[in-house]
Scaffold this active site. Structure first.
Site, mmCIF file in Angstrom:
data_model
loop_
_atom_site.group_PDB
_atom_site.id
_atom_site.type_symbol
_atom_site.label_atom_id
_atom_site.label_comp_id
_atom_site.label_asym_id
_atom_site.label_seq_id
_atom_site.Cartn_x
_atom_site.Cartn_y
_atom_site.Cartn_z
ATOM 1 N N ASP A 112 0.832 -1.185 0.000
ATOM 2 C CA ASP A 112 0.000 0.000 0.000
ATOM 3 C C ASP A 112 0.880 1.253 0.000
ATOM 4 O OD1 ASP A 112 -2.312 1.484 0.196
ATOM 5 O OD2 ASP A 112 -2.125 1.635 2.365
ATOM 6 N N THR A 170 -3.281 5.528 -4.110
ATOM 7 C CA THR A 170 -2.267 6.297 -3.394
ATOM 8 C C THR A 170 -0.909 6.179 -4.063
ATOM 9 O OG1 THR A 170 -2.039 4.396 -1.961
ATOM 10 C CG2 THR A 170 -3.361 6.195 -1.154
ATOM 11 N N THR A 171 -0.651 5.040 -4.680
ATOM 12 C CA THR A 171 0.616 4.898 -5.387
ATOM 13 C C THR A 171 0.551 5.637 -6.716
ATOM 14 O OG1 THR A 171 0.639 2.685 -4.479
ATOM 15 C CG2 THR A 171 2.348 3.223 -6.042
ATOM 16 N N ASP A 213 -8.902 -0.361 1.593
ATOM 17 C CA ASP A 213 -8.850 0.340 0.311
ATOM 18 C C ASP A 213 -10.087 0.034 -0.507
ATOM 19 O OD1 ASP A 213 -6.472 1.373 0.971
ATOM 20 O OD2 ASP A 213 -5.320 0.479 -0.669
#
Lengths: 527, 533
Positions: free
Chosen positions: A61, A94-95, A387
């Site tokens: 994550d 998020t990445t 997520d």
């Protein structure tokens, strides 16, 4: 002539080219760190804590990795911030957001080297972002009206999100779990009503969704283990002793019997308190604090189920889902709202006994019990599931859906390229650079999967030249595939947030031409 | 830090090359560290496995054969090695036995992965193939398994003794195995036949005697003396037992208190009052016919005083003090009574009944035994004896493993052969299966199959046999269809292992394979170690 010092000792200042270089380097280093976690075949990282205990976390994550990094570079901190914001806002991507911002900066660096003014680059990026967003808007699919189809959309999104995580092997199972849980919420994004309990043992497949609420506590001794039509009083009160909370209060007596009397009086007080609690007509009492043996026995005698030491989180949730209020005084039973549920019983998961509340007032509430081989697996599974839940709950509100697998990036890149051709002036270079940065995402996905990225992305680009094409990278078979057929979908909201916040972050870093580092605060010598 | 190595990326081509180099290094470092851990416990596998002596940081010495315990005490630092330690812990909680096996299998798998990686196969491909192979492996194992009835005492005992045979206490397996079976079966709740809560089996360790003297007690055992400071009774027939959570000592308020004595006569009065107060309590207790008191430990004040002990002794009430609060639940469940938190609530119906409560001296210490409990709850106590602390501890760990084995059988009623037979059969069948798979997958599955041969190989090696000769012959016998052929370590040859009574629960084997695979996959997927706060 000596120049007066403007800054304090130890403070430093970097200007112009050097400052820009420093921020580029920092931001790109961060990007390179997380970019291998992107996509279904992305790798994991070990996070080794240097603090006490040397704890080890294994994660995929982006937000978790970035959150825990030591960073000294100001530009890198900006990227970490946007990843955090992305995590709070939509929970996934998020990445992607960091990678896109990093790629934008990488392109900008080249332009700056070619003597294009940062402001020109910024305005070009802005135009490109706007255009890219419009391109996505034109291609979104909205199945709001068709409940059946919408549900399958949700399943697809959940599976796409989970496929890049540890849960990928059992993604159907977990996608179903997540969709069921989110559908119960009926549109609210209050994920608090979904409780995740981790219990080591068993395998990930044994995880299940439970309607109701599970409290990881024990029932007091000698009390009923099963209650139907429970009336629950949730309280935060001292059930050990009611102490006089004035410092130095003490009792002075002149004989033993008086001490005994006072002790008796204290006991009596507790009995009074228990009586008052019983006066609420309840059959289950949950307290945040300890319940000592004495009141516990009183409760047992009254046939009431008393649970002690439920933590803050536990009682707040319990109050929420059973519709009760947390009480701390018991003088007027009328004004206290009791919680209700159909059945309380003790269940056993793995080796542990838990208390299960079913048929609770708030129908949305549910509990997901995660099982897994070790704590590493469980923690990572929780992050992944979280997520998925975030994305799903956002999608329920904003029902627009896109395809995944690098498809949105290619669509955007194509439109942005066209814009670049139409735009006169230096800006067009910047716009072109934007499109290159977008294409970098499918390239990285392919690279991570160990595929020939140059070949695949070129094929993809050719495919996208046709109108209305659904082509994306099919990582499993290692070729270009039809994303609609493969059922790979993403939420529009996530993509939009990625695009906009990455552009904004890149813009912010580009604007910087001077970094001033303040002198670190002096520590007292503790020799 | 990472930021330094990846500084100044000029062209993306060279940069990715440097990065990959680093990632490969990290992966190799992880795999090597994990394999080092696996090698450390490898020699303790099997009935002829050796023990390890661990001297802990605080000078304590532990001798054990239990993989989970060894790893637990090793205090490894490398993150990947730590994951292997966690792996053995998971196996411990999932199945309770096979903690060494699981680590050895993981080590062998990692060794194969290293070769696969150097052949240029992408880690995710390996990881996915391993997952597929492990699912197939579980199917194969399940097909091999023999169903079992709980009434079949023989088989249960056989599997418990297989587990015990590899431990220090192996010569006592004829005693301990039936004991483990009996104690687990006695706590199985007929309403929930699949569930066994091992917390219902209490193991009490007492130094002295030999492991031979270990016994199953139908009742309760306290590792405590009865209080006979004032000459109280130490043996009580037809006992009426009360578990109390209050104290028999002078009163104490929650608020700070002090008694002001202003003259000499008052002192006398206070002493008298104290006496009367305690006497009053004891009279109330006596009135209910109670003759054994179990008193919970209290940190706030003395549970009993000399004075109260004296009166209790006079009232012919036996006292066991300092019972831990955590034990109260177990005790009340066993005695089928309720704890009493206040003297006012001391009523007959809260008492438990037993035929005999007596203090027995054992070796250097004394214990209190409660037997013949009326309406006893579904609990059991095992009293473990041993000639020194090390043996005692190891006996307890071994017994725990045996209990877990029986528990596995209760929850999943299948048996499988031991002695390396299932592993070699798995290896054979997976090897055959790999030939019909395409591409990289087939290659990886074959490696998985080869890795599994490590279990019979190590068994033979530890037993001092020629591992290569044994494994090849084993392979040969399995190819001829003798799926239960395994290594008979005692005879040093290959026999039908089912006939030799070497059996283990299916759950232990399946969970070892799935957990080891899961752990290896996790290690494979890691490409970077990041230091964080």
């Amino acid at each position: 002539m000596a120049i007066e010092k403007i800054l304090k000792d130890d403070a430093s200042e970097e200007k112009g080219e050097r400052a820009r270089m420093a921020s580029f380097v920092g931001a790109i280093a961060i990007t390179d760190l997380v970019k291998t976690t992107l996509g279904p075949k992305g790798m994991d990282k070990i996070l080794q804590s240097t603090g006490r205990g040397n704890e080890v976390t294994v994660t995929n994550d982006g937000a978790t990795i970035l959150k825990s990094l030591h960073i000294d570079n100001p530009a890198a901190k900006v990227l970490i911030d946007i990843s955090k914001v992305q995590d709070d806002e939509v929970g996934d991507g998020t990445t992607s957001v960091v990678v896109l911002a990093g790629e934008l900066l990488r392109e900008a660096e080249k332009l700056v080297a070619a003597k294009i003014h940062p402001m020109t680059i910024i305005s070009g990026y802005r135009m490109a972002a706007e255009c890219a967003r419009n391109a996505l808007l034109q291609r979104v699919v909205d199945n709001k009206e068709n409940a059946e189809k919408f549900k399958s959309d949700l399943m697809k999104i959940a599976m796409t999100t989970l496929s890049s995580k540890i849960l990928s092997q059992d993604k159907e199972h977990f996608a179903q779990l997540a969709v069921d849980a989110v559908m119960r919420l009926k549109g609210s994004t209050n994920l608090e009503a979904i409780q995740i309990i981790k219990k080591p043992g068993g395998s990930l497949k044994d995880s299940f969704l439970d309607e109701g609420f599970i409290l990881d506590k024990k029932i007091g001794l000698g009390q009923p283990k099963r209650i139907e039509n429970a009336k629950i009083l949730v309280a935060n009160t001292a059930m050990d002793t009611d102490k006089v909370k004035i410092y130095g209060a003490r009792v002075c007596v002149d004989s033993m019997s008086k001490v005994a009397e006072i002790e008796g009086a204290e006991k009596e007080k507790m009995r009074e308190k228990v009586k008052k609690i019983l006066g609420h007509g309840i059959n289950c009492f949950v307290n945040r604090q300890l319940i000592y043996n004495f009141p516990e026995e009183l409760f047992a005698d009254a046939g009431i189920l008393a649970i002690e030491h439920a933590d803050f989180d536990g009682i707040e949730r319990l109050a929420l889902v059973t519709g009760g209020e947390i009480a701390s005084t018991f003088d007027n039973p009328e004004s206290v709202k009791l919680g209700h549920c159909k059945l309380i019983e003790e269940i056993m998961i793995g080796e542990d006994k838990l208390i299960h509340f079913s048929g609770v007032e708030m129908g949305q509430a549910c509990t997901i019990v995660l099982r897994g081989a070790s704590h590493h697996v469980l923690d990572e599974a929780e992050r992944s599931l979280h997520d998925a839940l975030c994305v799903l709950s956002q999608t329920v509100n904003d029902t627009r859906v896109l395809l995944g697998g690098g498809w949105p990036e290619m669509v955007m890149a194509k439109e942005v390229d066209e814009l670049a051709r139409k735009t006169p002036g230096k800006k067009s270079h910047a716009i072109e650079a934007f499109s290159r940065a977008l294409v970098a995402i499918p390239t990285i996905i392919a690279d991570n999967a160990g595929l020939d990225s140059a070949d695949l992305v070129a094929k993809l680009r050719a495919e996208h030249h046709k109108e209305g094409c659904n082509a994306g990278i099919d990582v499993i078979s290692g070729s270009v595939g039809d994303m609609a057929e493969l059922g790979i979908s993403e939420a529009f909201k996530v993509k939009q947030a990625v695009l906009l916040s990455a552009t904004e972050a890149a813009e912010m870093i580009l604007r910087v031409d001077e970094i001033i580092t303040c002198a670190p605060r002096k520590r007292e010598d503790r020799m | 830090m990472a930021a330094v190595t990846a500084a100044q990326p000029r062209s993306s081509k060279t940069e990715s090359y440097v990065d990959n180099k680093r990632k490969e290094d990290i992966r190799h470092a992880n795999i090597n560290a994990a394999r080092a851990v696996a090698d450390a416990v490898r020699t303790s596998l099997g009935p002829k496995g050796m023990d390890k002596m661990i001297s802990t940081a605080n000078g304590e010495v532990i001798i054990t054969n239990d993989g989970a315990t060894i790893l637990n005490k090793m205090e490894v630092l490398q993150p990947a090695a730590k994951m292997l330690v966690d792996l053995s812990k998971s196996q411990d909680s999932a199945a309770g036995d096979g903690t060494t096996t699981v680590v050895v299998i993981a080590g062998a798998l990692l060794k194969q992965c290293l070769t696969l990686l150097s052949n240029g196969i992408h880690p995710t491909v390996i990881s996915d193939s391993l997952h597929k192979a492990s699912i197939k492996a579980v199917d194969v194992l399940t097909a091999m398994a023999v169903p079992l009835e709980l009434s079949d005492h023989e088989s249960l005992i056989k599997s418990a003794s297989t587990s015990l045979n590899s431990k220090v206490v192996s010569q006592y397996s004829t005693l301990l195995a039936p004991l483990a079976v009996d104690s687990v079966l006695s706590v199985v709740d007929p309403a929930k036949p699949d569930m066994v809560d091992l917390r219902d089996i209490k193991i009490v360790k007492k130094l002295g005697g030999t492991v031979d003297d270990t016994q199953l007690v139908k009742g309760l055992v306290f590792d405590k003396k009865a209080s006979h400071a004032a000459g109280g009774p130490t043996r009580m027939e037809n006992a009426k037992i009360a578990v109390i959570q209050f104290q028999i000592s002078p009163p104490k308020t929650d608020i700070e208190q002090s008694i002001v004595v202003s003259d000499y006569t008052q002192m006398d009065r206070i002493l008298k009052e104290e006496r009367n107060y305690i006497l009053g309590m004891i009279k109330k207790i006596k009135a209910t016919g109670c003759n054994v008191l179990l008193i919970q430990k209290s940190i706030l004040r003395d549970a009993v005083t000399d004075l109260s002990l004296h009166y209790l002794a006079k009232a012919k009430i036996m006292v066991v003090k300092d019972v831990e609060r955590e034990d109260i639940e177990f005790i009340t469940k066993t005695l089928n009574c309720l704890p009493i938190a206040n003297i006012e609530h001391f009523r007959v119906e809260k008492l438990g009944h037993a035929d005999l409560v007596e203090e027995v001296s054992l070796g250097d210490g004394k214990i209190v035994k409660v037997t013949g409990i009326k309406d006893m709850g579904r609990t059991t106590t095992v009293l473990v004896r041993g000639s020194n602390q090390l043996v005692l501890d190891e006996a307890e760990r071994s017994l725990h493993d045996a209990l877990c084995v029986v528990r596995c059988l209760v929850s999943k009623r299948f048996l499988i052969a031991g002695g390396g037979a299932p592993e070699i059969e798995l290896s054979r069948q997976l090897g055959a299966w790999s030939k019909v798979l395409h591409g990289m997958e087939g290659y990886c599955v074959r490696s998985f199959a080869e890795a599994l041969e490590v279990v019979p190989y190590t068994l033979a090696e530890n037993a001092g046999l020629n591992p290569i000769a044994v494994v090849t012959e084993l392979r040969n016998r399995h190819a001829q269809g003798e799926i239960n052929a395994g290594i008979n370590v005692r005879k040093g040859q290959i026999t039908n292992i089912l006939e030799e009574n070497v059996v283990q629960p299916l759950l232990v084997s399946t969970s070892a394979i799935t957990l080891a695979t899961e752990c290896v996959r996790m290690i494979l997927k890691i490409d970077d170690i990041v230091n964080v706060r």
